[in-house]
Design a protein around this motif. Sequence first.
Motif, PDB file in Angstrom:
ATOM      1  N   VAL A 121      13.764   4.306  53.353  1.00 19.26           N
ATOM      2  CA  VAL A 121      13.913   4.889  52.014  1.00 19.26           C
ATOM      3  C   VAL A 121      12.545   5.152  51.394  1.00 19.26           C
ATOM      4  CG1 VAL A 121      14.716   4.437  49.664  1.00 19.26           C
ATOM      5  CG2 VAL A 121      16.191   3.915  51.601  1.00 19.26           C
ATOM      6  N   LEU A 124      10.904   8.128  53.235  1.00 18.39           N
ATOM      7  CA  LEU A 124      11.519   9.415  52.912  1.00 18.39           C
ATOM      8  C   LEU A 124      11.218   9.835  51.474  1.00 18.39           C
ATOM      9  CD1 LEU A 124      14.959   8.991  54.713  1.00 18.39           C
ATOM     10  CD2 LEU A 124      13.085  10.519  55.366  1.00 18.39           C
ATOM     11  N   ARG A 125      11.260   8.875  50.574  1.00 21.62           N
ATOM     12  CA  ARG A 125      10.941   9.212  49.176  1.00 21.62           C
ATOM     13  C   ARG A 125       9.470   9.589  49.038  1.00 21.62           C
ATOM     14  NH1 ARG A 125      14.835   6.426  44.797  1.00 21.62           N
ATOM     15  NH2 ARG A 125      13.950   8.196  43.686  1.00 21.62           N
ATOM     16  N   SER A 154      17.942   5.841  45.648  1.00 18.68           N
ATOM     17  CA  SER A 154      17.664   5.225  46.946  1.00 18.68           C
ATOM     18  C   SER A 154      18.919   5.196  47.818  1.00 18.68           C
ATOM     19  CB  SER A 154      17.129   3.802  46.745  1.00 18.68           C
ATOM     20  OG  SER A 154      15.923   3.822  46.004  1.00 18.68           O
ATOM     21  N   VAL A 157      19.416   8.597  49.183  1.00 23.93           N
ATOM     22  CA  VAL A 157      18.502   8.859  50.299  1.00 23.93           C
ATOM     23  C   VAL A 157      19.094   8.321  51.597  1.00 23.93           C
ATOM     24  CG1 VAL A 157      16.261   8.243  51.276  1.00 23.93           C
ATOM     25  CG2 VAL A 157      16.422   8.958  48.891  1.00 23.93           C
ATOM     26  N   LEU A 186      16.270  15.150  49.508  1.00 23.73           N
ATOM     27  CA  LEU A 186      15.131  14.337  49.071  1.00 23.73           C
ATOM     28  C   LEU A 186      14.421  14.987  47.892  1.00 23.73           C
ATOM     29  CD1 LEU A 186      13.617  13.355  52.553  1.00 23.73           C
ATOM     30  CD2 LEU A 186      15.060  11.961  51.053  1.00 23.73           C
ATOM     31  N   ASP A 190      14.069  13.457  44.079  1.00 19.13           N
ATOM     32  CA  ASP A 190      12.766  13.245  43.451  1.00 19.13           C
ATOM     33  C   ASP A 190      12.658  13.998  42.129  1.00 19.13           C
ATOM     34  OD1 ASP A 190       9.900  12.262  43.728  1.00 19.13           O
ATOM     35  OD2 ASP A 190       9.561  14.410  43.521  1.00 19.13           O
TER      36      ASP A 190
END
Length: 204
Positions: A121, A124-125, A154, A157, A186, A190
Amino acid sequence: MSAAPAREPGEIFGPRVTLFADVLSVGLITAVVCLPLVTVPAALSTACEVLRGGQRDRPATAGRYLTVLRKRLRPGDLAAGALALAGALLLAADLALAGAGLPGARVFAVVAGAIGACAAVIGLRACARPESLTDWRPAVLGAARDVPRDPGGSALVLLALAAAVLCGWMMLPLAFLAPGPLALALTAIDVRNRGAVRGARSGP
């Protein structure tokens, strides 16, 4: 009844279908760039940046993807990819040992799985954050702060990652298209999180 969205000159099917086609093309080229494995973070980060550019009316095309990628390939990107690959291999080895029937294997597998999920997580974030284009350190630190601050994001994700893996596992050709929807998810997470943070700072 709401009016249909306006189409740009030369746009045949409308913005929603255009976005879908852009996501698939970006996903395909991202999958190709990911083949060396150590390029996975840079490839995914570039895909998120290209899709984020849609907010600023920039084209989300394979050509723009390659333009952004050429500007940002640097030793730090390859180092981040090597670290991510080493972590994935270590997790796979730990889970394989846990499956060998060693004492306490079930508890160890749960702990290792939880650590791997948290690391995935955060990674990827971090790819979705604009800072990853220039420096991975602030991107990873920002992503680590986002994990507890935005638990819903999260969880999304993880769901997006699971969906991408499941699509690739069920039908191999889909694995070459899955990075596009994953990058779109993603990026959306964000953008939503940044909007929530700005709203909280501005106050009532």
